[in-house]
Design an enzyme around this catalytic site. Structure first.
Site, PDB file in Angstrom:
ATOM      1  N   GLY A 264       0.808  -1.209   0.000  1.00 16.24           N
ATOM      2  CA  GLY A 264       0.000   0.000   0.000  1.00 16.24           C
ATOM      3  C   GLY A 264       0.843   1.261   0.000  1.00 16.24           C
ATOM      4  O   GLY A 264       1.948   1.304  -0.539  1.00 16.24           O
ATOM      5  N   SER A 265       0.326   2.300   0.642  1.00 15.82           N
ATOM      6  CA  SER A 265       0.944   3.626   0.530  1.00 15.82           C
ATOM      7  C   SER A 265       2.307   3.751   1.188  1.00 15.82           C
ATOM      8  O   SER A 265       2.993   4.746   0.984  1.00 15.82           O
ATOM      9  CB  SER A 265       0.002   4.681   1.106  1.00 15.82           C
ATOM     10  OG  SER A 265      -0.964   5.051   0.159  1.00 15.82           O
TER      11      SER A 265
END
Length: 584
Positions: A264-265
């Site tokens: 993810g981020s």
């Protein structure tokens, strides 16, 4: 004459046969028999003590015994079964009867690793054909703490996982096979990089998080970014090394070193570094994020879209998928792939822990893959190798292979040096700090300590498709932000939304506050003293230099760029980098 030769040959043949028989009988006669020496025997072996970095005992050998039988010497099977089960009450009587009735079997174990009291009670029963063997058993006095660090041993005291298996792979196992009788006193202890105090605190906070958010699993890591030493590693559910069979359960894997995930981020830190290092972008760059990106029938959205152009720091703080994808696609597939390979994200990471996993790469790396990888989807890596890469971004650009052994030289483990410029490293440290001051990492703030970090929320792949109901949340933080020494990673698997999180389940509402609790407990033990009074770890001159804003020295640069009228005072917000934003 011919008949005489045949007679001589026959005599010699018979003599040879009888000589073999005689020698074999002599061998049996000279070999040990009776209760002190079973015919077949696989003894447990001595192992070195294992200590934490402060000398606390983590694993030790203890003397014990085992009981065996020689069925051919059992006089009364019924009586033997009755007497043995009267002491070892959990023995399967029917199975034991079959074992002792098999007169063709010259040896059978009845029970490995019995207590001294059980041994004495069986001895007093006086069962012919039953004997004892002195052995060694492994004791882990701290139970589940450090289970995935330590691993486990089998019934013969041989390593089957973790550092225990690594110890055998260092030549100890090969030497034992030569028949050398190792004594525990002659073995040097193995000292790990683990700090048991910190290990306990990390595991305790993760266990609380699993209970609070009804997560199916949690994992965490504390890594020294200056030398790659793993100070603590926990993965829940875990197991008790004293009961090694539990380690074989499918949900007890080491998620930090064996699990592979789309991060993810948290991957946006790498993408931002790639953009800065490419020369095509700098901290002044403005990225168009007014509308979704279109790739044929696919679109990339921002979960909470600002619907306007974003500066690079804003793109990092707002965690804009659109801005990250724009930078990556402009830089190109080949440059992205080379950059990630330099940072160890495309190859299997090996450490002392024998268990590891290879990353999952796109089969056909196209421009859409480059776009999604920029915000942490489409490429799955182990959390340990992702942490190694982020550590390199903030420690001056040195990619250091992690180690679980205290004091190992750094130079042989250097996988790359000066992978990012000083200016890029300073910019990233500042943006991570800014995210903690005013962005989605605010709930990890601990008064007196200047932490920086990046959050991540990723939908899990279920049945080959991204699930809208199951997410993996993570937070990767560094302390102190101006000159990082330690990296903290917290991951929660399928955390549930709560009333107090206003129905949100993203990282900023679970993994981040959990990391804050971890940092609050652990940082004082790491020797980092809190600041006596509030201060800015990035003075205005540093902030200006990091972003190339010399003309902003002496001014409040948090009011934004001259070309963009936007405040950087970003509220804590629901962040979601999930590929439901990649829509057909």
């Amino acid at each position: 004459m011919r008949n005489a030769s045949r007679i001589i040959i026959g005599v010699v043949a018979f003599a040879a046969v009888y000589a073999v028989i005689f020698l074999r009988l002599a061998q049996f006669g000279m070999s040990e028999t009776g209760d002190d020496a079973p015919v077949a025997f696989s003894p447990s072996v001595a192992r070195p003590d294992i200590l934490d970095r402060n000398g606390t005992l983590l694993a030790v050998d203890l003397p014990t015994g085992s009981v065996y039988a020689e069925p051919s010497r059992i006089v009364d099977v019924d009586e033997a079964v009755e007497k043995l089960t009267s002491v070892l009450t959990d023995l399967d009587a029917a199975k034991l009867y079959r074992q002792l009735s098999n007169k063709k079997a010259r040896f059978t174990w009845i029970r490995r690793k019995i207590t001294p009291a059980e041994r004495q009670a069986i001895f007093e029963q006086g069962v012919p054909g039953v004997g004892f063997r002195d052995e060694t058993m492994r004791l882990y006095p701290n139970g589940t703490n450090g289970a995935h660090f330590l691993g486990a041993v089998n019934v013969d005291n041989r390593g089957i996982a973790g550092i225990e298996k690594w110890i055998d792979q260092q030549g100890l196992g090969d030497l034992r096979q030569t028949g050398i009788d190792f004594k525990r006193e002659g073995l040097e202890p193995v000292q790990l990089s683990m700090d048991l105090r910190i290990q306990h605190a990390l595991r305790d906070e993760l266990a609380k998080a699993v209970d609070k958010f009804s997560a199916i699993a949690a994992s965490g890591l504390v890594l020294d970014v200056t030398n790659g030493e793993v100070i603590a590693l926990a993965s829940l559910p875990d197991f008790d090394p004293n009961q090694p069979a539990d380690a074989l359960k499918s949900d007890r894997i080491n998620r930090i070193n064996v699990g592979v995930y789309e991060m993810g981020s948290t991957f946006k830190a790498l993408n931002t570094a790639l953009a800065l290092e490419s020369g095509q972008f700098n901290v002044h760059s403005v990225l168009e994020a007014s509308r979704p990106l279109q790739f044929g029938r696919f679109r990339i959205h921002d979960f909470h879209a600002e619907n306007r152009p974003l500066s690079m720091p804003e793109a990092f703080i707002y965690s804009s998928n659109i801005a990250m994808a724009r930078m990556a696609t402009q830089i190109g597939i080949d440059s992205q792939r080379r950059f990630l390979k330099r940072f160890g994200q495309l190859d299997r990471l090996t450490t002392e822990l024998p268990e590891s996993a290879s990353p999952i790469l796109p089969r056909n790396w196209q421009i859409l893959n480059t776009a999604t990888i920029s915000f942490g989807h489409g490429l799955a890596v182990t959390p340990l190798q992702a942490s190694m890469a982020v550590a390199a971004l903030v420690n001056g650009g040195n990619l250091i292979r992690p180690t679980f052994i205290k004091g190992r030289e750094v130079a042989p483990r250097l996988l790359g040096q000066h992978l990012v410029s000083d200016q890029t490293g300073e910019a990233l440290r500042y943006m991570m700090r800014l995210n903690a001051e005013a962005g989605s990492a605010r709930k990890a703030e601990v008064p007196g300590y200047y932490m920086g970090g990046k959050t991540g929320t990723a939908e899990k792949v279920v049945g080959g498709r991204y699930s809208k109901d199951k997410v993996l949340t993570s937070f990767m933080g560094v302390v102190p932000a101006e000159k990082p020494r330690y990296l903290f990673l917290v991951m929660l698997d399928e955390p549930k939304a709560l009333k107090e999180t206003y129905g949100f389940r993203a990282s900023g509402w679970n993994a981040v506050p959990v990391a804050g609790g971890v940092i609050k407990r652990i940082v004082p033990m790491l020797g980092i003293a809190p600041s006596a009074a509030p201060r800015d770890p990035f003075p205005q001159t540093v902030r200006a230099r990091a972003f190339g804003w010399e003309h902003f020295v002496g001014h409040d640069i948090t009011r934004g760029l001259p070309s963009i009228e936007a405040s950087w005072a970003v509220p804590v917000r629901e962040e979601n980098d999930v590929p439901e934003e990649i829509q057909q």
